[in-house]
Every structure is written in C-alpha cells, then in structure tokens.
Scaffold this motif. Structure first.
Motif, mmCIF file in Angstrom:
data_model
loop_
_atom_site.group_PDB
_atom_site.id
_atom_site.type_symbol
_atom_site.label_atom_id
_atom_site.label_comp_id
_atom_site.label_asym_id
_atom_site.label_seq_id
_atom_site.Cartn_x
_atom_site.Cartn_y
_atom_site.Cartn_z
ATOM 1 N N THR A 126 0.836 -1.199 0.000
ATOM 2 C CA THR A 126 0.000 0.000 0.000
ATOM 3 C C THR A 126 0.872 1.250 0.000
ATOM 4 O O THR A 126 2.083 1.179 0.221
ATOM 5 N N THR A 127 0.240 2.367 -0.212
ATOM 6 C CA THR A 127 0.959 3.648 -0.234
ATOM 7 C C THR A 127 1.537 3.989 1.138
ATOM 8 O O THR A 127 2.404 4.859 1.233
ATOM 9 N N ARG A 165 9.676 0.839 -2.187
ATOM 10 C CA ARG A 165 8.726 1.275 -3.213
ATOM 11 C C ARG A 165 9.432 2.117 -4.267
ATOM 12 O O ARG A 165 9.114 2.035 -5.448
ATOM 13 N N GLU A 221 2.555 5.637 -7.190
ATOM 14 C CA GLU A 221 1.165 6.028 -7.020
ATOM 15 C C GLU A 221 0.283 4.787 -7.016
ATOM 16 O O GLU A 221 0.609 3.782 -7.652
ATOM 17 N N ALA A 222 -0.842 4.867 -6.306
ATOM 18 C CA ALA A 222 -1.775 3.741 -6.281
ATOM 19 C C ALA A 222 -2.134 3.351 -7.713
ATOM 20 O O ALA A 222 -2.376 4.205 -8.566
ATOM 21 N N THR A 279 0.622 -4.915 -7.478
ATOM 22 C CA THR A 279 -0.025 -3.637 -7.776
ATOM 23 C C THR A 279 -0.114 -2.838 -6.498
ATOM 24 O O THR A 279 -0.574 -3.347 -5.469
ATOM 25 N N LEU A 280 0.320 -1.593 -6.553
ATOM 26 C CA LEU A 280 0.283 -0.717 -5.387
ATOM 27 C C LEU A 280 -1.164 -0.309 -5.128
ATOM 28 O O LEU A 280 -1.870 0.146 -6.025
ATOM 29 N N LYS A 281 -1.595 -0.457 -3.846
ATOM 30 C CA LYS A 281 -2.956 -0.113 -3.457
ATOM 31 C C LYS A 281 -2.947 1.105 -2.556
ATOM 32 O O LYS A 281 -1.971 1.384 -1.889
ATOM 33 N N GLU A 282 -4.067 1.787 -2.542
ATOM 34 C CA GLU A 282 -4.234 2.948 -1.657
ATOM 35 C C GLU A 282 -4.322 2.451 -0.219
ATOM 36 O O GLU A 282 -5.006 1.467 0.066
#
Length: 150
Positions: A51-52, A116, A123-124, A144-147
């Motif tokens: 996540t972010t 990261r 970015e998400a 995949t980057l998540k919020e």
C-alpha cells in the motif's frame, strides 16, 4: 517401376520404425529410486498487499526444485517505452538497478525486499512484475500498489 516404389516405401517404413524404437533424449523425465516418475512441486512466490503507507515490501519465495545454496536472480519488470524505440508501444522491461541476488536456504525458501522507490511503485495503481530465475527453478509475481486504508 513398381519395384522401385515398393523398395523406396519399404526403406522409409523401415527407417521410421528404427528411429521410433531408439531412446529419445528429448524428454528427460525424472524417476525415483523405485523407477516411478517423480513429479515435482511448483514454485510459490507470495507477497502481502503493498500500500501507499508501506516504505518497502518483502517477497517470500518457495523453490522446491532448487538446491540449498542456489543463487537466484530477482528482477523487477515494469511497463515502459523502450529506449531504442521512443515512438514504440510500452513493453514489460527490467528496471535499471533492480536486479538482486538471493540464496535459497535449506528449506528451499528465500526472501527479497524492495523499497517502493526501487520498484517504482509511486502512485496507487502502479504495477510491476518480479521474476526470479536460477539454474534449477524460477518464479514470477505481479504486484499492484494499493491505496492505504485509514
């Protein structure tokens, strides 16, 4: 004339039979000590959601076909426009400086950690693919980057 055709066909059939009866090294199937086919496990590569809020993330790997002490290479791939074709379509290409060497332990497990920033997950929604390759096994995972949830 018929004799030549019959002799030629007989020669072709005989050659085909001889070739089909020879040992075919193309398919080297592993056998155990009892002569049974040995079916191996498939490698497993996992990672918790990134996540972010995370500064880094760790990828856990299980390589059942590797040997203890084998060195594997981990590489981050990301969709990019190739430098040799600036007008071209995006392709899944290695990120510069993302390659790491990891060693397989006696339990056939290993881990690798990326920040990261290293993985260019800024970015998400940003996505990467991490591939692992070695002499005896390989693996792949998409991240995949998540919020971050509050």
């Amino acid at each position: 004339m018929k004799a030549k055709i019959i002799i030629t066909l007989s020669f072709i059939v005989t050659t085909a039979l001889m070739i089909s009866c020879t040992d075919q090294p193309y398919y080297d199937i592993p056998y155990d000590e009892n002569g049974n086919v040995y079916i191996t496990e498939i490698s497993e590569v996992t990672c918790d959601d990134v996540t972010t809020a995370d500064e880094s993330f760790t990828i856990n790997c299980y390589f059942p076909n590797a040997k203890s002490g084998d060195v594997m290479t981990s590489t981050v791939l990301k969709q990019q426009v190739p430098s040799w074709d600036p007008e071209g379509a995006t392709q899944l290409l290695p990120l510069s400086g993302s390659e790491k060497s990891i060693t397989v332990g006696s339990d056939f497990k290993t881990t690798v950690t990326y920040t990261r920033t290293e993985a260019q997950l800024l970015e998400a929604g940003d996505a990467i693919t991490v591939v692992f390759s070695g002499n005896t096994d390989s693996g792949i995972i998409e991240i995949t980057l998540k919020e971050a949830s509050e």
